[in-house]
Write an enzyme that holds these catalytic residues in place. Structure first.
Site, PDB file in Angstrom:
ATOM      1  CG  HIS A   1       2.055  11.382 -25.758  1.00 12.86           C
ATOM      2  ND1 HIS A   1       0.807  10.509 -25.735  1.00 12.86           N
ATOM      3  CD2 HIS A   1       2.374  11.304 -27.042  1.00 12.86           C
ATOM      4  CE1 HIS A   1       0.806   9.924 -27.066  1.00 12.86           C
ATOM      5  NE2 HIS A   1       1.923  10.496 -27.929  1.00 12.86           N
TER       6      HIS A   1
ATOM      7  CD  GLU B   1       5.275  10.489 -33.248  1.00 10.45           C
ATOM      8  OE1 GLU B   1       6.018  10.484 -34.065  1.00 10.45           O
ATOM      9  OE2 GLU B   1       4.866   9.710 -32.606  1.00 10.45           O
TER      10      GLU B   1
END
Length: 196
Positions: A8, A74
């Protein structure tokens, strides 16, 4: 099939070197502005459900339908989330975790083995599905930890976990030629879709 495994764009926590983990953190204005539309359109696009990955994917691949995969999120850093190493340098639990190579369980979170197993199971399912569908180019937009776990497990040449960290908006291009015979992927190159 080629797989683009991307991280990201930048957030305020990235700039402050804070552990983000599963905390919902949006892209920062600077991180958003730095991202550039990718130079290809994938046949399939998979994303972590966290907004920083979803927003990055929308900027890189406008108009491409996203498939959210919860297990690509994550690592859960538990009580360390939202803090940086300077704030925790005297924290005994944090010191023990770091001294153990960041492999043990984060208090209230995951161990690296648990995280890697979660990510790699989901990643393998995405690869299998992409090959079964006849996709030519597949993109995954997720997190630095997601990349490191998948690359350590599946990528050739072999490297250790922390050797696979890409910059925000960057990542790896992988070829699936060796997948069927050993569940491995050849590294083709690296890409970056964010201005420095």
């Amino acid at each position: 099939m080629l797989i683009y495994l991307l991280r990201h764009g930048a957030t305020a926590c990235n700039a402050e070197r804070r552990y983000q983990g599963n905390t919902e953190i949006p892209l920062s204005p600077a991180g958003r502005a730095a991202l550039q539309k990718a130079d290809f359109s994938p046949d399939s696009l998979f994303v972590s459900p966290l907004s920083r990955a979803v927003e990055t994917a929308a900027i890189l691949f406008p108009g491409v339908r996203q498939t959210s995969v919860s297990a690509l999120r994550e690592m859960d850093f538990g009580v360390f989330e939202g803090r940086n190493f300077r704030e925790m340098e005297c924290d005994g639990a944090y010191r023990a975790w770091v001294d153990g190579g960041c492999a043990g369980r984060c208090p209230g979170g995951e161990s690296r083995d648990e995280f890697s197993s979660r990510v790699c199971g989901a990643f393998a399912a995405v690869v299998d599905g992409g090959l079964a569908s006849g996709a030519v180019r597949l993109a995954i937009v997720a997190h630095g930890g997601t990349q490191m776990a998948a690359m350590e497990r599946f990528a050739l040449p072999r490297r250790t976990y922390f050797d696979w960290k890409a910059p925000c908006g960057g990542g790896f291009v992988l070829d699936t030629s060796p997948w069927q015979n050993g569940r491995l992927l050849n590294l083709v190159g690296e890409v970056r879709y964010a201005k420095e």
